[in-house]
Design an enzyme around this catalytic site. Structure first.
Site, PDB file in Angstrom:
ATOM      1  N   HIS A   1      27.677 -31.226  15.352  1.00 21.08           N
ATOM      2  CA  HIS A   1      28.853 -30.742  16.071  1.00 21.08           C
ATOM      3  C   HIS A   1      28.482 -29.946  17.321  1.00 21.08           C
ATOM      4  CE1 HIS A   1      30.912 -31.957  12.412  1.00 21.08           C
ATOM      5  NE2 HIS A   1      32.036 -31.885  13.101  1.00 21.08           N
TER       6      HIS A   1
ATOM      7  N   TRP B   1      32.464 -41.988  13.888  1.00 17.93           N
ATOM      8  CA  TRP B   1      32.140 -40.593  13.581  1.00 17.93           C
ATOM      9  C   TRP B   1      32.164 -40.360  12.073  1.00 17.93           C
ATOM     10  CZ3 TRP B   1      29.982 -36.622  15.927  1.00 17.93           C
ATOM     11  CH2 TRP B   1      30.102 -35.352  15.363  1.00 17.93           C
ATOM     12  N   TRP B   2      33.185 -40.862  11.415  1.00 15.04           N
ATOM     13  CA  TRP B   2      33.266 -40.713   9.960  1.00 15.04           C
ATOM     14  C   TRP B   2      32.047 -41.333   9.289  1.00 15.04           C
ATOM     15  CZ3 TRP B   2      38.992 -42.452   8.923  1.00 15.04           C
ATOM     16  CH2 TRP B   2      39.867 -41.425   9.312  1.00 15.04           C
TER      17      TRP B   2
END
Length: 104
Positions: free
Chosen positions: A22, A76-77
């Site tokens: 992140h 992304w998941w």
């Protein structure tokens, strides 16, 4: 604006990796979130409980829900599924929270 809050979990041995992924998020994911009306999105980590607490302000539920159907969100998941509990569609296991107090 609609305020939302939700909780997710992170695997006990993945705190640092979750944070690394992140810092920062992919630019194309940031663009999709902003283009779909997300503002003031923050995620907090409670290391003692492996708990993630997220808040976001959105312009509409429909636009927010549409993020899940974008290619970048799906990627992304998939990218995150090894560091946190995930559903069969790779979305993170999460629970929405009810707002009980707000001071502006």
């Amino acid at each position: 604006m609609i305020r939302k809050a939700f909780v997710m979990q992170v695997n006990p041995d993945s705190h640092d990796e979750y944070e690394r992924r992140h810092t920062p998020i992919w630019p194309e994911l940031e663009s999709v979130l902003k283009d779909h009306g997300a503002h003031h999105y923050a995620i907090y980590l409670d290391k003692a409980r492996n708990l993630l607490f997220a808040t976001v302000e959105i312009e509409s539920e429909e636009r927010w829900n549409a993020v899940a159907h974008t290619d970048v969100c799906q990627r992304w998941w998939k990218h995150m599924r090894d560091v946190m509990p995930s559903n069969p569609d790779n979305s993170p296991v999460s629970a929405e929270l009810k707002e009980v107090f707000y001071l502006d």
